[in-house]
Design a protein around this motif. Structure first.
Motif, PDB file in Angstrom:
ATOM      1  N   GLY A  11       5.904  91.362 -13.776  1.00 36.63           N
ATOM      2  CA  GLY A  11       4.753  92.041 -14.343  1.00 36.63           C
ATOM      3  C   GLY A  11       5.049  93.236 -15.219  1.00 36.63           C
ATOM      4  O   GLY A  11       4.124  93.970 -15.579  1.00 36.63           O
ATOM      5  N   LEU A  38       5.123  87.327 -13.229  1.00 30.33           N
ATOM      6  CA  LEU A  38       4.059  88.132 -12.655  1.00 30.33           C
ATOM      7  C   LEU A  38       4.501  88.675 -11.302  1.00 30.33           C
ATOM      8  O   LEU A  38       5.497  88.212 -10.731  1.00 30.33           O
ATOM      9  CB  LEU A  38       2.784  87.300 -12.480  1.00 30.33           C
ATOM     10  N   GLU A  39       3.758  89.645 -10.793  1.00 26.84           N
ATOM     11  CA  GLU A  39       4.070  90.241  -9.490  1.00 26.84           C
ATOM     12  C   GLU A  39       2.895  90.030  -8.547  1.00 26.84           C
ATOM     13  O   GLU A  39       1.773  90.476  -8.817  1.00 26.84           O
ATOM     14  CB  GLU A  39       4.354  91.730  -9.625  1.00 26.84           C
ATOM     15  N   ALA A  40       3.133  89.327  -7.443  1.00 24.67           N
ATOM     16  CA  ALA A  40       2.107  89.157  -6.406  1.00 24.67           C
ATOM     17  C   ALA A  40       2.089  90.400  -5.531  1.00 24.67           C
ATOM     18  O   ALA A  40       3.100  90.756  -4.932  1.00 24.67           O
ATOM     19  CB  ALA A  40       2.397  87.914  -5.573  1.00 24.67           C
ATOM     20  N   VAL A  59      -2.999  90.702  -8.056  1.00 23.75           N
ATOM     21  CA  VAL A  59      -2.169  90.895  -9.239  1.00 23.75           C
ATOM     22  C   VAL A  59      -2.793  91.984 -10.091  1.00 23.75           C
ATOM     23  O   VAL A  59      -4.018  92.120 -10.148  1.00 23.75           O
ATOM     24  CB  VAL A  59      -2.036  89.571 -10.034  1.00 23.75           C
ATOM     25  N   GLN A  79       6.331  83.864  -7.211  1.00 25.33           N
ATOM     26  CA  GLN A  79       5.266  84.847  -7.382  1.00 25.33           C
ATOM     27  C   GLN A  79       4.013  84.201  -7.962  1.00 25.33           C
ATOM     28  O   GLN A  79       2.897  84.436  -7.482  1.00 25.33           O
ATOM     29  CB  GLN A  79       5.736  85.986  -8.297  1.00 25.33           C
ATOM     30  N   ILE A  83       0.300  83.868  -6.163  1.00 32.20           N
ATOM     31  CA  ILE A  83      -0.924  84.351  -6.801  1.00 32.20           C
ATOM     32  C   ILE A  83      -1.949  83.229  -6.906  1.00 32.20           C
ATOM     33  O   ILE A  83      -3.132  83.414  -6.591  1.00 32.20           O
ATOM     34  CB  ILE A  83      -0.608  84.933  -8.195  1.00 32.20           C
TER      35      ILE A  83
END
Length: 243
Positions: A11, A38-40, A59, A79, A83
């Protein structure tokens, strides 16, 4: 062709821009992201498949990042899968939806690209050294992965003895609908680590039959410097780069 390969952005839009600028300076034909872009925000220990979460708890809403990622070739990491599982379809914004769909393995020219969470990793608690479990790795000449947040190269020399027929156990072996299925996962093999130095080309196998597979762990793009991999398929070499 010449590729910029990255993984594990988690992210960070500035990290993405650093890598893209560095890749543009070197001159590549395509940029490929091997998942976890992306980052959960919900950790695995709190992941309850029986409920959905509010979007901003799952997120960070970042339409600018989502739009920039949409132009890249990418595959899903753990990740993105988390999400997707934590949100109801009607919660997913239009810009985010394409980033949560797609395949988890792909061809990068002559190589196989995958995030790496499909592979089991053995870690030595004393030395901190790690290596992929051979039985989870597709038996192809070259595999590019992320996931571990390490830069590394491994060589797997496969056993000459054929494996008995059985049902596929690993995701690398069975594949998903719409994505490549690669032969050979489930075989036994001896794994050795190959020394690497940032900026120094490492020759890799881009063709040929068994019995050797080279696994390249590209390192994390998150953080500073941001790690990425320059893969020259025509020359048969990779270079670990920093941005």
């Amino acid at each position: 062709m010449r590729y910029a390969v990255m993984a594990d952005l988690h992210g960070k839009r500035k990290a993405l821009r650093r890598v893209l600028a560095a890749a543009d300076e070197v001159g590549v034909d395509e940029v490929v992201c091997l998942g976890d872009y992306l980052e959960a925000k919900v950790p695995m220990r709190r992941h309850d498949p029986g409920r959905f979460w509010p979007l901003d708890e799952v997120v960070d809403p970042d339409p600018k990042l989502w739009a920039e990622l949409a132009d890249l070739r990418r595959i899903l990491g753990n990740q993105e899968e988390r999400i997707r599982d934590l949100l109801a379809p009607e919660q997913v914004p239009e810009l985010l939806a394409p980033l949560l769909s797609g395949v988890s393995m792909t061809h990068v020219d002559c190589a196989v690209g995958m995030h790496g969470h499909q592979i089991g990793w053995d870690v030595d608690p004393g030395s901190g050294s790690f290596s992929p479990r051979a039985r989870d790795v597709p038996a192809v000449p070259l595999v590019l992965v992320g996931h571990t947040h390490h830069r590394a190269v491994f060589e797997i020399r496969w056993s000459a003895e054929p494996e008995p027929e059985r049902e596929p156990e690993s995701r690398a072996e069975s594949g998903r609908a719409g994505e490549p299925r690669f032969p050979g996962a489930g075989r036994s093999g001896a794994v050795r680590s190959v020394p690497v130095v940032s900026g120094v080309p490492v020759p890799v196998r881009v063709a040929g039959p068994d019995p050797v597979t080279v696994v390249v762990n590209v390192g994390p793009a998150i953080g500073r410097p941001s790690n990425w991999l320059f893969f020259d398929a025509d020359r048969g070499e990779v270079v670990f780069e920093e941005a």
